[in-house]
Design a protein around this motif. Structure first.
Motif, PDB file in Angstrom:
ATOM      1  N   GLY A  14       3.917  12.309  -1.466  1.00  0.00           N
ATOM      2  CA  GLY A  14       2.558  12.535  -0.986  1.00  0.00           C
ATOM      3  C   GLY A  14       1.487  12.125  -1.961  1.00  0.00           C
ATOM      4  O   GLY A  14       0.301  12.330  -1.687  1.00  0.00           O
ATOM      5  N   TYR A  15       1.859  11.579  -3.105  1.00  0.00           N
ATOM      6  CA  TYR A  15       0.874  11.091  -4.063  1.00  0.00           C
ATOM      7  C   TYR A  15       1.510   9.976  -4.875  1.00  0.00           C
ATOM      8  O   TYR A  15       2.736   9.844  -4.939  1.00  0.00           O
ATOM      9  CB  TYR A  15       0.381  12.216  -4.976  1.00  0.00           C
ATOM     10  CG  TYR A  15       1.495  13.009  -5.634  1.00  0.00           C
ATOM     11  CD1 TYR A  15       2.105  12.565  -6.799  1.00  0.00           C
ATOM     12  CD2 TYR A  15       1.942  14.200  -5.067  1.00  0.00           C
ATOM     13  CE1 TYR A  15       3.124  13.276  -7.393  1.00  0.00           C
ATOM     14  CE2 TYR A  15       2.966  14.919  -5.661  1.00  0.00           C
ATOM     15  CZ  TYR A  15       3.555  14.451  -6.821  1.00  0.00           C
ATOM     16  OH  TYR A  15       4.567  15.157  -7.404  1.00  0.00           O
ATOM     17  N   ARG A  16       0.689   9.179  -5.533  1.00  0.00           N
ATOM     18  CA  ARG A  16       1.209   8.060  -6.308  1.00  0.00           C
ATOM     19  C   ARG A  16       0.220   7.656  -7.388  1.00  0.00           C
ATOM     20  O   ARG A  16      -0.995   7.701  -7.173  1.00  0.00           O
ATOM     21  CB  ARG A  16       1.429   6.862  -5.379  1.00  0.00           C
ATOM     22  CG  ARG A  16       2.472   5.841  -5.837  1.00  0.00           C
ATOM     23  CD  ARG A  16       3.885   6.351  -5.628  1.00  0.00           C
ATOM     24  NE  ARG A  16       4.079   6.947  -4.313  1.00  0.00           N
ATOM     25  CZ  ARG A  16       4.377   6.235  -3.214  1.00  0.00           C
ATOM     26  NH1 ARG A  16       4.465   4.920  -3.256  1.00  0.00           N
ATOM     27  NH2 ARG A  16       4.558   6.872  -2.062  1.00  0.00           N
ATOM     28  N   VAL A  17       0.745   7.274  -8.544  1.00  0.00           N
ATOM     29  CA  VAL A  17      -0.050   6.637  -9.586  1.00  0.00           C
ATOM     30  C   VAL A  17       0.545   5.252  -9.820  1.00  0.00           C
ATOM     31  O   VAL A  17       1.738   5.135 -10.133  1.00  0.00           O
ATOM     32  CB  VAL A  17      -0.038   7.431 -10.911  1.00  0.00           C
ATOM     33  CG1 VAL A  17      -0.862   6.693 -11.969  1.00  0.00           C
ATOM     34  CG2 VAL A  17      -0.595   8.830 -10.698  1.00  0.00           C
ATOM     35  N   LEU A  18      -0.261   4.224  -9.650  1.00  0.00           N
ATOM     36  CA  LEU A  18       0.170   2.859  -9.909  1.00  0.00           C
ATOM     37  C   LEU A  18      -0.538   2.343 -11.151  1.00  0.00           C
ATOM     38  O   LEU A  18      -1.714   2.621 -11.357  1.00  0.00           O
ATOM     39  CB  LEU A  18      -0.160   1.947  -8.721  1.00  0.00           C
ATOM     40  CG  LEU A  18       0.445   2.322  -7.361  1.00  0.00           C
ATOM     41  CD1 LEU A  18       0.014   1.301  -6.312  1.00  0.00           C
ATOM     42  CD2 LEU A  18       1.955   2.419  -7.441  1.00  0.00           C
ATOM     43  N   PHE A  19       0.189   1.586 -11.965  1.00  0.00           N
ATOM     44  CA  PHE A  19      -0.417   0.954 -13.133  1.00  0.00           C
ATOM     45  C   PHE A  19      -0.364  -0.553 -12.961  1.00  0.00           C
ATOM     46  O   PHE A  19       0.696  -1.134 -12.707  1.00  0.00           O
ATOM     47  CB  PHE A  19       0.317   1.354 -14.412  1.00  0.00           C
ATOM     48  CG  PHE A  19      -0.223   0.670 -15.644  1.00  0.00           C
ATOM     49  CD1 PHE A  19      -1.519   0.935 -16.080  1.00  0.00           C
ATOM     50  CD2 PHE A  19       0.546  -0.236 -16.341  1.00  0.00           C
ATOM     51  CE1 PHE A  19      -2.033   0.304 -17.199  1.00  0.00           C
ATOM     52  CE2 PHE A  19       0.045  -0.866 -17.466  1.00  0.00           C
ATOM     53  CZ  PHE A  19      -1.246  -0.599 -17.900  1.00  0.00           C
ATOM     54  N   TRP A  65       0.852  -1.184   0.000  1.00  0.00           N
ATOM     55  CA  TRP A  65       0.000   0.000   0.000  1.00  0.00           C
ATOM     56  C   TRP A  65       0.894   1.242   0.000  1.00  0.00           C
ATOM     57  O   TRP A  65       1.793   1.375   0.823  1.00  0.00           O
ATOM     58  CB  TRP A  65      -0.899   0.010   1.233  1.00  0.00           C
ATOM     59  CG  TRP A  65      -1.952   1.084   1.202  1.00  0.00           C
ATOM     60  CD1 TRP A  65      -1.772   2.408   1.441  1.00  0.00           C
ATOM     61  CD2 TRP A  65      -3.326   0.920   0.862  1.00  0.00           C
ATOM     62  NE1 TRP A  65      -2.945   3.088   1.290  1.00  0.00           N
ATOM     63  CE2 TRP A  65      -3.930   2.212   0.941  1.00  0.00           C
ATOM     64  CE3 TRP A  65      -4.120  -0.178   0.518  1.00  0.00           C
ATOM     65  CZ2 TRP A  65      -5.283   2.415   0.688  1.00  0.00           C
ATOM     66  CZ3 TRP A  65      -5.460   0.023   0.266  1.00  0.00           C
ATOM     67  CH2 TRP A  65      -6.045   1.310   0.351  1.00  0.00           C
ATOM     68  N   PRO A  66       0.673   2.181  -0.924  1.00  0.00           N
ATOM     69  CA  PRO A  66       1.532   3.376  -0.989  1.00  0.00           C
ATOM     70  C   PRO A  66       1.486   4.180   0.314  1.00  0.00           C
ATOM     71  O   PRO A  66       0.424   4.331   0.926  1.00  0.00           O
ATOM     72  CB  PRO A  66       0.935   4.182  -2.149  1.00  0.00           C
ATOM     73  CG  PRO A  66       0.197   3.183  -2.969  1.00  0.00           C
ATOM     74  CD  PRO A  66      -0.344   2.176  -1.998  1.00  0.00           C
ATOM     75  N   ALA A  67       2.633   4.701   0.695  1.00  0.00           N
ATOM     76  CA  ALA A  67       2.715   5.480   1.935  1.00  0.00           C
ATOM     77  C   ALA A  67       3.721   6.608   1.758  1.00  0.00           C
ATOM     78  O   ALA A  67       4.599   6.568   0.899  1.00  0.00           O
ATOM     79  CB  ALA A  67       3.124   4.586   3.100  1.00  0.00           C
ATOM     80  N   TRP A  68       3.573   7.615   2.575  1.00  0.00           N
ATOM     81  CA  TRP A  68       4.496   8.747   2.635  1.00  0.00           C
ATOM     82  C   TRP A  68       5.341   8.561   3.890  1.00  0.00           C
ATOM     83  O   TRP A  68       4.820   8.545   5.005  1.00  0.00           O
ATOM     84  CB  TRP A  68       3.700  10.039   2.694  1.00  0.00           C
ATOM     85  CG  TRP A  68       4.501  11.310   2.581  1.00  0.00           C
ATOM     86  CD1 TRP A  68       5.851  11.439   2.556  1.00  0.00           C
ATOM     87  CD2 TRP A  68       3.965  12.633   2.466  1.00  0.00           C
ATOM     88  NE1 TRP A  68       6.209  12.757   2.436  1.00  0.00           N
ATOM     89  CE2 TRP A  68       5.065  13.518   2.374  1.00  0.00           C
ATOM     90  CE3 TRP A  68       2.679  13.154   2.434  1.00  0.00           C
ATOM     91  CZ2 TRP A  68       4.915  14.892   2.264  1.00  0.00           C
ATOM     92  CZ3 TRP A  68       2.529  14.522   2.323  1.00  0.00           C
ATOM     93  CH2 TRP A  68       3.631  15.381   2.240  1.00  0.00           C
ATOM     94  N   ALA A  69       6.644   8.406   3.708  1.00  0.00           N
ATOM     95  CA  ALA A  69       7.535   8.142   4.830  1.00  0.00           C
ATOM     96  C   ALA A  69       7.366   9.186   5.918  1.00  0.00           C
ATOM     97  O   ALA A  69       7.337  10.394   5.645  1.00  0.00           O
ATOM     98  CB  ALA A  69       8.986   8.110   4.349  1.00  0.00           C
ATOM     99  N   ASP A  70       7.247   8.727   7.149  1.00  0.00           N
ATOM    100  CA  ASP A  70       7.117   9.578   8.337  1.00  0.00           C
ATOM    101  C   ASP A  70       5.782  10.324   8.410  1.00  0.00           C
ATOM    102  O   ASP A  70       5.574  11.117   9.318  1.00  0.00           O
ATOM    103  CB  ASP A  70       8.265  10.598   8.429  1.00  0.00           C
ATOM    104  CG  ASP A  70       9.628   9.933   8.494  1.00  0.00           C
ATOM    105  OD1 ASP A  70       9.723   8.864   9.125  1.00  0.00           O
ATOM    106  OD2 ASP A  70      10.581  10.470   7.913  1.00  0.00           O
ATOM    107  N   ARG A  71       4.877  10.096   7.430  1.00  0.00           N
ATOM    108  CA  ARG A  71       3.557  10.728   7.475  1.00  0.00           C
ATOM    109  C   ARG A  71       2.450   9.683   7.612  1.00  0.00           C
ATOM    110  O   ARG A  71       1.550   9.855   8.427  1.00  0.00           O
ATOM    111  CB  ARG A  71       3.326  11.562   6.206  1.00  0.00           C
ATOM    112  CG  ARG A  71       4.259  12.758   6.065  1.00  0.00           C
ATOM    113  CD  ARG A  71       3.979  13.830   7.092  1.00  0.00           C
ATOM    114  NE  ARG A  71       4.809  15.001   6.891  1.00  0.00           N
ATOM    115  CZ  ARG A  71       4.457  16.056   6.179  1.00  0.00           C
ATOM    116  NH1 ARG A  71       3.286  16.093   5.570  1.00  0.00           N
ATOM    117  NH2 ARG A  71       5.263  17.086   6.040  1.00  0.00           N
TER     118      ARG A  71
END
Length: 247
Positions: free
Chosen positions: A75-80, A16-22
């Motif tokens: 802080g954002y992500r696009v997954l294909f 699952w995408p995450a923002w390190a330390d956030r």
């Protein structure tokens, strides 16, 4: 065509995408590329497969949320997810509530350049005038200024949320391409290359604030993902940039 909110379908090997330390990013939307009307798609999307959009929007840690996503690429992500890849519905990490799910279906909509978009000065009509110069004669009396093109598309939309894939963005403030260019260039808004850089970006997708999905981007704003066409053709979705505009 896809969904807004709910839970994404992810391959087992994808975290699952995450923002390190956030904290973890919130799932915003999924787009099934194979379900789009290909003859009207304005950008070089894959013929099949699913695009998944995530951003850090404050649902996990509202005390740490600031509207500065373009300056923080984590802080954002696009997954294909390529077509045929085994996937399973994934629930969010603990402490992150998903948006209510809404299935969405594709329809063809009109878009137009507005708010200082570079096409206003680089697109000409038969008389040789640019769109910016000819706006009054093109649109007739009662309309003035280049925002009139956007006003017409808003009227066509009749107040419905403007979720969109490809086409020209519907900016809440200035042209989103200009804003992205200012973010990626060292000289920012004063960089002499800004207009040239802005012309290198296209809209990948935009997602509107909507009561039915419980999505509210700032003060009834819009969330935009942009990408350079070369990166899109090559499948480099990690090169996409995200920004938010609101009133």
């Amino acid at each position: 065509m896809g969904q807004l909110g709910g839970n994404p379908a992810l391959p087992d090997a994808v975290e699952w995408p995450a923002w390190a330390d956030r904290g973890p990013l919130t799932f915003v939307a999924a787009v099934d590329c194979a379900q789009l009307p290909r003859e009207f798609v304005t950008i070089p999307l894959p013929e099949a497969g699913t695009l998944l959009f995530f951003c850090f929007d404050g649902r996990y840690a509202p005390d740490h949320y600031r509207h500065d996503l373009p300056r923080n690429a984590d802080g954002y992500r696009v997954l294909f997810v390529p077509a045929g890849t085994p996937v399973a519905e994934r629930t969010p990490p603990s402490g992150l509530d998903p948006y209510p799910r809404r299935d969405v279906f594709a329809e063809i909509v009109a878009t137009a350049p507005e708010r200082e978009h570079f096409l206003l000065d680089h697109t000409t009509i038969a008389s040789g005038e640019s769109l910016a110069e000819a706006v009054e004669t093109v649109l007739g009396p009662g309309r003035a200024g280049t925002d009139a093109f956007g006003e017409m598309t808003w009227e066509i939309a009749q107040g419905t949320p403007r979720h969109q894939v490809g086409g020209l963005a519907a900016p809440v403030q200035g042209a989103v391409e200009n804003e992205i260019a200012a973010e990626v260039l060292e000289g920012g808004w004063e960089d002499p290359r800004r207009k040239e850089e802005a012309a290198r970006w296209v809209l990948l997708a935009q997602f509107d604030s909507a009561e039915e999905t419980d999505m509210m981007w700032g003060d009834v704003g819009m969330l935009y993902w942009l990408i350079r066409p070369d990166d899109l053709k090559a499948g480099r979705f990690d090169a996409a940039r995200c920004l938010m505009q609101c009133g």
